[in-house]
Write a protein that holds these residues in place. Structure first.
Motif, PDB file in Angstrom:
ATOM      1  N   PHE A 194      29.285  76.987  18.153  1.00  0.00           N
ATOM      2  CA  PHE A 194      29.642  75.566  18.388  1.00  0.00           C
ATOM      3  C   PHE A 194      29.801  74.768  17.240  1.00  0.00           C
ATOM      4  O   PHE A 194      30.765  74.358  16.911  1.00  0.00           O
ATOM      5  CB  PHE A 194      28.292  75.045  19.016  1.00  0.00           C
ATOM      6  CG  PHE A 194      28.528  73.529  19.412  1.00  0.00           C
ATOM      7  CD1 PHE A 194      29.375  73.277  20.711  1.00  0.00           C
ATOM      8  CD2 PHE A 194      27.977  72.289  18.681  1.00  0.00           C
ATOM      9  CE1 PHE A 194      29.663  72.077  21.023  1.00  0.00           C
ATOM     10  CE2 PHE A 194      28.152  71.230  19.075  1.00  0.00           C
ATOM     11  CZ  PHE A 194      28.958  70.895  20.198  1.00  0.00           C
ATOM     12  N   HIS A 211      26.403  64.662  28.534  1.00  0.00           N
ATOM     13  CA  HIS A 211      25.370  65.625  28.200  1.00  0.00           C
ATOM     14  C   HIS A 211      24.719  65.236  26.977  1.00  0.00           C
ATOM     15  O   HIS A 211      24.876  64.379  26.561  1.00  0.00           O
ATOM     16  CB  HIS A 211      26.172  67.041  27.874  1.00  0.00           C
ATOM     17  CG  HIS A 211      27.045  66.928  26.917  1.00  0.00           C
ATOM     18  ND1 HIS A 211      28.334  66.256  27.132  1.00  0.00           N
ATOM     19  CD2 HIS A 211      27.436  67.550  25.455  1.00  0.00           C
ATOM     20  CE1 HIS A 211      29.172  66.443  25.976  1.00  0.00           C
ATOM     21  NE2 HIS A 211      28.517  67.191  25.097  1.00  0.00           N
ATOM     22  N   HIS A 260      24.123  66.368  23.844  1.00  0.00           N
ATOM     23  CA  HIS A 260      24.266  66.320  22.547  1.00  0.00           C
ATOM     24  C   HIS A 260      24.655  64.806  21.632  1.00  0.00           C
ATOM     25  O   HIS A 260      24.693  63.973  22.371  1.00  0.00           O
ATOM     26  CB  HIS A 260      25.933  66.876  22.355  1.00  0.00           C
ATOM     27  CG  HIS A 260      25.716  68.462  22.741  1.00  0.00           C
ATOM     28  ND1 HIS A 260      26.883  69.318  23.000  1.00  0.00           N
ATOM     29  CD2 HIS A 260      24.759  69.311  22.609  1.00  0.00           C
ATOM     30  CE1 HIS A 260      26.311  70.654  23.156  1.00  0.00           C
ATOM     31  NE2 HIS A 260      25.221  70.550  23.108  1.00  0.00           N
ATOM     32  N   HIS A 272      26.995  62.059  22.201  1.00  0.00           N
ATOM     33  CA  HIS A 272      27.087  61.459  23.557  1.00  0.00           C
ATOM     34  C   HIS A 272      25.745  60.575  23.932  1.00  0.00           C
ATOM     35  O   HIS A 272      25.778  59.830  24.848  1.00  0.00           O
ATOM     36  CB  HIS A 272      27.490  62.566  24.499  1.00  0.00           C
ATOM     37  CG  HIS A 272      28.487  63.670  24.052  1.00  0.00           C
ATOM     38  ND1 HIS A 272      29.871  63.106  24.747  1.00  0.00           N
ATOM     39  CD2 HIS A 272      28.603  64.567  23.455  1.00  0.00           C
ATOM     40  CE1 HIS A 272      30.663  63.985  24.100  1.00  0.00           C
ATOM     41  NE2 HIS A 272      29.940  64.666  23.524  1.00  0.00           N
ATOM     42  N   HIS A 294      29.567  73.344  29.657  1.00  0.00           N
ATOM     43  CA  HIS A 294      29.271  73.229  28.309  1.00  0.00           C
ATOM     44  C   HIS A 294      27.935  72.995  27.925  1.00  0.00           C
ATOM     45  O   HIS A 294      27.402  73.677  26.906  1.00  0.00           O
ATOM     46  CB  HIS A 294      30.146  72.012  27.822  1.00  0.00           C
ATOM     47  CG  HIS A 294      29.984  71.451  26.497  1.00  0.00           C
ATOM     48  ND1 HIS A 294      30.198  72.353  25.306  1.00  0.00           N
ATOM     49  CD2 HIS A 294      29.332  70.406  26.042  1.00  0.00           C
ATOM     50  CE1 HIS A 294      29.995  71.489  24.393  1.00  0.00           C
ATOM     51  NE2 HIS A 294      29.260  70.545  24.618  1.00  0.00           N
ATOM     52  N   ASP A 304      32.809  67.413  28.931  1.00  0.00           N
ATOM     53  CA  ASP A 304      33.123  68.460  28.375  1.00  0.00           C
ATOM     54  C   ASP A 304      33.719  69.637  29.487  1.00  0.00           C
ATOM     55  O   ASP A 304      34.314  70.609  28.809  1.00  0.00           O
ATOM     56  CB  ASP A 304      32.533  69.199  27.442  1.00  0.00           C
ATOM     57  CG  ASP A 304      32.197  68.720  26.033  1.00  0.00           C
ATOM     58  OD1 ASP A 304      32.283  67.290  25.900  1.00  0.00           O
ATOM     59  OD2 ASP A 304      32.259  69.248  25.003  1.00  0.00           O
TER      60      ASP A 304
HETATM   61 ZN    ZN Z   1      28.887  68.559  23.523  1.00  0.00          ZN
END
Ligand code: ZN
Length: 306
Positions: free
Chosen positions: A12, A99, A101, A104, A183, A202
């Protein structure tokens, strides 16, 4: 499992680092850039796919409004909140993220206590298992990221759901779907049936898919595309990059099917996983821009192949 997690993170990060070669702007959500897409749906679109900047969505009804994604850190969250207050003044707010992350989800702290945070059970599992691992990785990437994420905390859910949550905002309904591990394990999608707009996270974007979770599989991702396709959205707002339509879903299907079939064929020929990654990356190079993301998909496909 731990090594898988590390591997997923490294892949990633490698992809993110590659995206930073052309000195992108700081990871800030744009002010005064909210655009009305349909009768009830608005978005702040990041056409350039700036690293660390998500697209932001708003669904506004007569009773309340739903915000989709927060931007990275509270400073971005405040920008998103201010935009929400412009298009839905005085209305109760709901917040959901595509999600967990950092760009976000980790701006949620900017929203007032009265905002109702909606989380899928799988998002809570992702937070419990991975915590701030990715936030730490992002923080090490730049001083701006570090500053944005310094005190950022995951916001506790006010509303949780397993598979689907339907939110009536007054004259418009949002269907929030837990999509399983694509994702990330906690991927959600939001569909607004009346306006035929899909927030695809995503799971379907212009850029190629990033397998960022040890739980991601190609077979499940393909099943998720079927679910999204069946909604027949006219407009698809991905969590990064330009707003598009259902061709994003179709393109992902072609890409993932190609990788699935090639990985299975090479495995049958007795090739190793690393050899499969090398061969298929070379084959995909000319056709797809994010060649760096092929490896993650190939590794997943190879592991799944019989
Ligand atoms: Zn992400």
């Amino acid at each position: 499992m731990r090594s898988l997690v590390t591997m997923a993170l490294i892949m990633f990060v490698a992809v993110g680092a590659e995206g930073q070669q052309h000195m992108p702007r700081d990871p800030m959500v744009q002010t005064n850039a909210t655009r009305k897409l349909t009768a009830h749906v608005y978005a702040i679109e990041d056409k350039d796919t700036t690293p660390g900047v998500p697209n932001i969505g708003f669904v506004v009804g007569t009773r309340a409004a739903l915000v989709i994604d927060t931007g990275m850190g509270e400073r971005n969250g405040r920008t998103v909140l201010a935009e929400a207050e412009k298009i839905a003044p005085g209305k109760p707010l709901y917040l959901v993220t595509t999600h967990v992350h950092p760009e976000h989800d980790l701006g949620a702290g900017a929203f007032p206590q009265s905002t109702k945070m909606i989380r899928s059970e799988d998002q809570i599992k992702d937070i419990d298992e991975f915590g701030y691992q990715l936030a730490d990785v992002f923080s090490r990437r730049s001083a701006v990221n570090a500053e944005l994420l310094k005190d950022a905390k995951f916001r506790k859910a006010d509303i949780t759901f397993d598979k689907e949550y339907t939110l009536d905002l007054g004259g418009v309904t949002a269907r929030i779907l837990a999509m399983g591990a694509n994702h990330t394990r906690g991927d959600t999608a939001v569909f607004v049936p009346g306006d035929s707009v899909l927030f695809s996270g995503d799971i379907a974007m212009k850029g190629m898919p990033s397998f960022a979770s040890p739980y991601s599989t190609v077979s499940h991702w393909l099943a998720s595309l079927d679910v999204l396709d069946a909604l027949k959205p006219k407009i698809v707002v991905p969590s990064h990059g330009p707003i598009g339509d259902a061709t994003y879903i179709a393109n992902y299907r072609v890409y993932l099917t190609t990788i699935r079939d090639r990985a299975a064929a090479l495995k049958k020929e007795g090739k190793s996983q690393d050899e499969a990654v090398k061969t298929i990356t070379a084959e995909m190079q000319g056709k797809y821009p994010d060649a760096g993301r092929v490896a993650g998909a190939v590794r997943a496909a190879y592991a799944e192949a019989k």
